[in-house]
Scaffold this active site. Sequence first.
Site, mmCIF file in Angstrom:
data_model
loop_
_atom_site.group_PDB
_atom_site.id
_atom_site.type_symbol
_atom_site.label_atom_id
_atom_site.label_comp_id
_atom_site.label_asym_id
_atom_site.label_seq_id
_atom_site.Cartn_x
_atom_site.Cartn_y
_atom_site.Cartn_z
ATOM 1 N N HIS A 68 -22.527 -6.164 -2.508
ATOM 2 C CA HIS A 68 -21.080 -5.998 -2.302
ATOM 3 C C HIS A 68 -20.936 -4.859 -1.312
ATOM 4 O O HIS A 68 -21.487 -3.770 -1.523
ATOM 5 C CB HIS A 68 -20.379 -5.662 -3.614
ATOM 6 C CG HIS A 68 -18.900 -5.434 -3.466
ATOM 7 N ND1 HIS A 68 -18.071 -6.353 -2.857
ATOM 8 C CD2 HIS A 68 -18.107 -4.404 -3.827
ATOM 9 C CE1 HIS A 68 -16.830 -5.896 -2.871
ATOM 10 N NE2 HIS A 68 -16.818 -4.719 -3.442
ATOM 11 N N GLU A 75 -16.933 -12.321 -6.259
ATOM 12 C CA GLU A 75 -16.235 -11.446 -7.212
ATOM 13 C C GLU A 75 -14.949 -10.886 -6.606
ATOM 14 O O GLU A 75 -14.828 -9.686 -6.365
ATOM 15 C CB GLU A 75 -17.143 -10.297 -7.650
ATOM 16 C CG GLU A 75 -18.350 -10.740 -8.452
ATOM 17 C CD GLU A 75 -19.288 -9.586 -8.789
ATOM 18 O OE1 GLU A 75 -19.078 -8.482 -8.246
ATOM 19 O OE2 GLU A 75 -20.213 -9.789 -9.567
ATOM 20 N N ARG A 106 -2.775 4.431 -4.476
ATOM 21 C CA ARG A 106 -3.505 3.995 -3.281
ATOM 22 C C ARG A 106 -3.025 4.655 -1.983
ATOM 23 O O ARG A 106 -3.860 5.026 -1.140
ATOM 24 C CB ARG A 106 -3.458 2.474 -3.142
ATOM 25 C CG ARG A 106 -4.116 1.731 -4.298
ATOM 26 C CD ARG A 106 -4.104 0.220 -4.103
ATOM 27 N NE ARG A 106 -5.025 -0.172 -3.056
ATOM 28 C CZ ARG A 106 -4.636 -0.573 -1.851
ATOM 29 N NH1 ARG A 106 -3.339 -0.623 -1.550
ATOM 30 N NH2 ARG A 106 -5.532 -0.910 -0.947
ATOM 31 N N TYR A 143 -5.975 6.428 -0.028
ATOM 32 C CA TYR A 143 -6.566 5.685 1.092
ATOM 33 C C TYR A 143 -5.629 5.510 2.279
ATOM 34 O O TYR A 143 -5.969 4.791 3.219
ATOM 35 C CB TYR A 143 -6.968 4.275 0.646
ATOM 36 C CG TYR A 143 -7.820 4.172 -0.574
ATOM 37 C CD1 TYR A 143 -9.017 4.883 -0.686
ATOM 38 C CD2 TYR A 143 -7.459 3.330 -1.621
ATOM 39 C CE1 TYR A 143 -9.815 4.769 -1.809
ATOM 40 C CE2 TYR A 143 -8.254 3.200 -2.751
ATOM 41 C CZ TYR A 143 -9.429 3.930 -2.837
ATOM 42 O OH TYR A 143 -10.218 3.802 -3.948
ATOM 43 N N CYS A 190 5.692 16.335 -8.984
ATOM 44 C CA CYS A 190 5.738 17.618 -8.295
ATOM 45 C C CYS A 190 4.405 17.809 -7.594
ATOM 46 O O CYS A 190 3.537 18.574 -8.020
ATOM 47 C CB CYS A 190 6.010 18.743 -9.304
ATOM 48 S SG CYS A 190 6.262 20.352 -8.534
#
Length: 420
Positions: A186, A262, A304, A308, A337
């Site tokens: 993977h 997968e 996310r 990223y 905060c």
Amino acid sequence: METLKFLTPELARQIAADYGTPVYVYDEASLKRHAEAALAFPNAFGLTVRFAMKASPNAAILRVFHRLGLHIDASSGFEVRRALHAGIPAEHISLSTQEFPEDFAPLYKHGIRFNACSLAQLERFGQLFPGCRCGLRVNPGLGSGGTGKTNVGGPNSSFGIWHEWLGEAEKIIAKYGLSVIRIHTHIGSGSDPEVWERVALMSLETVKRFPDVVTLNLGGGYKVARMATEKATDLQVIGAPVKAAFEKLAEETGRKLKLEIEPGTFLMANAGALLATVRDVVRTGGPDGMNFLKLDSGMTEILRPSLYAAQHPIVIVPAQERAAGPEQDYLVVGHCCESGDILTTGSDDPEALQPRTLPETLPGDLCVVEGAGAYCAAMTAKNYNSFPEAPEVLVGLKGTVRLIRQRQTLDQIFQNEVDE
């Protein structure tokens, strides 16, 4: 501007009224459509599609995919237990993990599949189960991903047994009389299709070193188009040359390998949305002043963008029907905060700010963050600022909405605290 993927304004308002916000919403029709596309992945001698449950491990989601014929990829012993609890048969669960579980022996005896992801894991497996069968996760020396943090192949990744150390693996295999029946690779999430294909072909060469291998697992990581400007990976296109390579191997060696994939993001991302409420609209002054939409959600539900610089479509649904006001540029921020709690980050830099052009927005309007089905509810800054976990709901095939995870209470946050 982005548009709603499966919700309607009316349904969004109804869900917000019934369950409050923030709330995750999943669409069973989208889950079914994506599962069917994965099950149609080109293959020569059989295919198993495993849902990477780390993307969204809710029991209701696991059961939907189980009914559709998918198996499960688990990333920890705890995920294995969670899948078993959801009613997934042990023989349908494969474990590939960074941390070898302390309770591995009973899990393996229960019937799960296992891929050793390091030489130490392979040694430990041999000690526990000499003469038994397992798989090997191999780092092929090449990787790809949407960002450096989502690249899980190559020299900067700890995932899998480095391809140059397979000789050491063969020694451990011989020492314990093990049979390697699966090779697993993977390379990353949001990976380049061309790199994915190259790794697939390289993995077939690895298979030749292990005569007992009957399955090659090529992982997932297929690029999904969350934003309208993005291009998704076409599974039929990337699968065709891999199928041909399997057929060529069979002609040369007589070995008819079964294929496993997968997917996680592919199945889930655009089948889920985060529904939030705009609590405040503020502006800073000066020539560089900005408009901000403050939500009742943020990194406690969707981490996310902060991690990223992930890009998610943002759609405003007015609290009530009204004439559209003038479009404006807004920065959309979360309720924590924390200066990094920003949903409109730069496309390549989580520390950069990139306003979105949206309709004029008022406090009380709903904000739908699309593409939030994968790695959102499963991966959050849980309870930061003591905000409770948000609920999850599933829109069924007939349009009915049901709760699949309740909103956490403050008492549930307290319950594990101990003061002697």
